[in-house]
Enzyme design. Structure first.
Site, PDB file in Angstrom:
ATOM      1  N   ARG A 148       1.029  -1.135  -0.124  1.00 26.26           N
ATOM      2  CA  ARG A 148      -0.019   0.001   0.003  1.00 26.26           C
ATOM      3  C   ARG A 148       0.882   1.135  -0.101  1.00 26.26           C
ATOM      4  NH1 ARG A 148      -3.659  -2.107   4.871  1.00 26.26           N
ATOM      5  NH2 ARG A 148      -5.194  -3.579   3.739  1.00 26.26           N
ATOM      6  N   ARG A 242      -9.806   5.365   6.451  1.00 27.65           N
ATOM      7  CA  ARG A 242      -8.386   4.882   5.849  1.00 27.65           C
ATOM      8  C   ARG A 242      -8.121   4.942   4.569  1.00 27.65           C
ATOM      9  NH1 ARG A 242      -6.622  -0.989   8.002  1.00 27.65           N
ATOM     10  NH2 ARG A 242      -7.731  -1.549   6.297  1.00 27.65           N
ATOM     11  N   ARG A 253     -15.106  -6.686   4.123  1.00 27.36           N
ATOM     12  CA  ARG A 253     -14.141  -6.453   5.532  1.00 27.36           C
ATOM     13  C   ARG A 253     -15.348  -6.396   6.679  1.00 27.36           C
ATOM     14  NH1 ARG A 253      -8.561  -5.504   5.858  1.00 27.36           N
ATOM     15  NH2 ARG A 253      -7.514  -5.880   3.989  1.00 27.36           N
TER      16      ARG A 253
HETATM   17  N1  LIG Z   1      -8.024   5.238  18.850  1.00 29.36           N
HETATM   18  C1  LIG Z   1      -8.197   5.696  17.266  1.00 29.36           C
HETATM   19  N2  LIG Z   1      -8.981   6.674  17.278  1.00 29.36           N
HETATM   20  C2  LIG Z   1      -9.128   7.161  15.888  1.00 29.36           C
HETATM   21  N3  LIG Z   1      -8.568   6.741  14.878  1.00 29.36           N
HETATM   22  C3  LIG Z   1      -7.956   5.456  15.150  1.00 29.36           C
HETATM   23  C4  LIG Z   1      -7.755   4.836  16.246  1.00 29.36           C
HETATM   24  N4  LIG Z   1      -7.005   3.842  16.216  1.00 29.36           N
HETATM   25  C5  LIG Z   1      -6.755   3.594  14.852  1.00 29.36           C
HETATM   26  N5  LIG Z   1      -7.125   4.647  14.119  1.00 29.36           N
HETATM   27  C6  LIG Z   1      -7.543   4.642  12.864  1.00 29.36           C
HETATM   28  O1  LIG Z   1      -8.246   3.721  12.218  1.00 29.36           O
HETATM   29  C7  LIG Z   1      -7.615   3.283  11.003  1.00 29.36           C
HETATM   30  C8  LIG Z   1      -7.595   1.932  11.028  1.00 29.36           C
HETATM   31  O2  LIG Z   1      -6.387   1.454  11.720  1.00 29.36           O
HETATM   32  P1  LIG Z   1      -5.528   0.376  11.438  1.00 29.36           P
HETATM   33  O3  LIG Z   1      -5.097   0.355  10.216  1.00 29.36           O
HETATM   34  O4  LIG Z   1      -4.508   0.348  12.535  1.00 29.36           O
HETATM   35  O5  LIG Z   1      -6.586  -0.875  11.718  1.00 29.36           O
HETATM   36  P2  LIG Z   1      -6.238  -2.367  11.601  1.00 29.36           P
HETATM   37  O6  LIG Z   1      -6.931  -3.116  12.976  1.00 29.36           O
HETATM   38  O7  LIG Z   1      -4.630  -2.654  11.688  1.00 29.36           O
HETATM   39  O8  LIG Z   1      -6.949  -2.867  10.057  1.00 29.36           O
HETATM   40  P3  LIG Z   1      -6.784  -4.125   9.183  1.00 29.36           P
HETATM   41  O9  LIG Z   1      -6.927  -5.345  10.030  1.00 29.36           O
HETATM   42  O10 LIG Z   1      -7.671  -3.886   8.180  1.00 29.36           O
HETATM   43  O11 LIG Z   1      -5.259  -3.850   8.682  1.00 29.36           O
HETATM   44  C9  LIG Z   1      -6.581   4.274  10.615  1.00 29.36           C
HETATM   45  O12 LIG Z   1      -6.672   5.026   9.639  1.00 29.36           O
HETATM   46  C10 LIG Z   1      -6.154   4.588  12.001  1.00 29.36           C
HETATM   47  O13 LIG Z   1      -5.210   5.644  12.180  1.00 29.36           O
END
Ligand SMILES: Nc1ncnc2c1ncn2[C@@H]1O[C@H](COP(=O)(O)OP(=O)(O)OP(=O)(O)O)[C@@H](O)[C@H]1O
Length: 303
Positions: A148, A242, A253
């Site tokens: 990405r 995101r 998803r």
């Molecule tokens: N506590 C929070 N408050 C606001 N925004 C958040 C918070 N935690 C994460 N985000 C935002 O939410 C979005 C999704 O977070 P992230 O990519 O870390 O999720 P993930 O669980 O790793 O997802 P995936 O499993 O799809 O990779 C990102 O844009 C991130 O910056």
């Protein structure tokens, strides 16, 4: 009045070392002296107690005929003696010197599995944890999915082709692997072994399917943390924000995430990553790690 209270508690207390030094020092006590303690005059009793702890209870070598018994030394007054003098006298009385070696061994390195539905903020939590915590290795997963924007090969994932990935599977190089939304993801064993040997804790970031597989492989030898958003609405909002998914992928998803939320029971801990509260979520993960380090029966993992 104070003396009376002291004496009453002395005469009542079974474990009080003055009434019964054997509880503390494992000496054979002189029953005569214990009987003396049950006398009725409180002032006399306090004096006798003080006298015995400084001189008498350790003074009779004739009653302690064996080599394991402590030597006869007076214990200096705790108010007046200097610390080293007091330590020396205590060591001599106990028959051995005080060791500076740790009383308990260092805790084993941990494997911490962080999982949760798509979009709850697993990567965000891990990214922050990486900044605030030392001596912890975040395993870089191998994946066949395209990079990405902003991602770096070897830092975010090892980006490999499908054929390369299947080659790793064949050679037994992966602890766990799965096909996720059409792309392979897998955990290289070598990285875990290498960093655990250096004493680092290991963080594995996997989806729910991967966590279930790891639970089967690692059982209770690893710590499983389930990250969730505070609500479905917040979770969907984050995924949309995101801007990494197509409309079709978003639907898949979100539908999957709805199912995945029900799997929290298979985990050891749940961490809510609420909107704008990333710091609190990371602090909670740190507390879990600290508590795990303080376990009396440590988890013992072998890869
Ligand atoms: N506590 C929070 N408050 C606001 N925004 C958040 C918070 N935690 C994460 N985000 C935002 O939410 C979005 C999704 O977070 P992230 O990519 O870390 O999720 P993930 O669980 O790793 O997802 P995936 O499993 O799809 O990779 C990102 O844009 C991130 O910056």
């Amino acid at each position: 009045m104070l003396v009376r209270r002291f004496c009453v508690s002395l005469s009542r207390s079974e474990i009080n070392p003055i009434c019964n030094p054997s509880k503390l020092f494992n000496f054979r006590t002189n029953p005569q002296k214990i009987r003396i303690f049950s006398c009725q005059n409180p002032a006399k009793l306090a004096l006798q107690a003080a006298n015995i702890i400084t001189h008498k209870s350790y003074s009779s070598n004739s009653q302690m005929g064996d080599a394991r018994r402590p030597l006869s030394v007076p214990i200096p007054d705790i108010e007046k003696a200097d610390r080293s003098e007091l330590l020396r006298a205590l060591e001599t009385s106990l028959g051995s010197s005080f060791s500076s070696a740790p009383l308990v061994p260092n805790p084993n390195p941990l494997i911490i599995v962080i999982s949760g539905p798509s979009g709850v903020g697993k990567d965000a939590v891990i990214k922050r944890l990486r900044e605030v915590r030392e001596n912890i290795h975040f395993v870089v997963t191998a994946t066949s999915r395209p990079m990405r924007p902003g991602e770096v090969d070897g830092r975010d994932y090892f980006f490999v082709s499908k054929d390369e990935f299947l080659g790793m599977v064949e050679k037994g190089e992966l602890l766990e692997h799965a096909l996720v939304y059409g792309d392979y993801k897998g955990i290289p064993k070598q990285q875990i072994r290498e960093f655990m040997a250096k004493g680092s804790d290991i963080v594995l970031r996997v989806d729910i399917q991967g966590a279930a597989t790891l639970r089967r492989i690692l059982g209770n030898s690893a710590v499983f943390i389930f990250v969730v958003a505070e609500s479905e609405y917040a979770m969907v909002n984050r995924l949309i924000g995101r801007k990494t998914e197509t409309r079709e992928m978003l639907l898949v998803r979100i539908a999957t995430a709805r199912e995945e939320v029900k799997h929290a029971n298979n985990f050891d801990y749940v961490v809510v990553n609420a909107d704008g509260q990333l710091e609190s979520a990371v602090k909670l993960v740190e507390s879990v790690i600290d508590a795990e380090k303080a376990r009396v029966s440590p988890r013992n993992v072998r890869i």
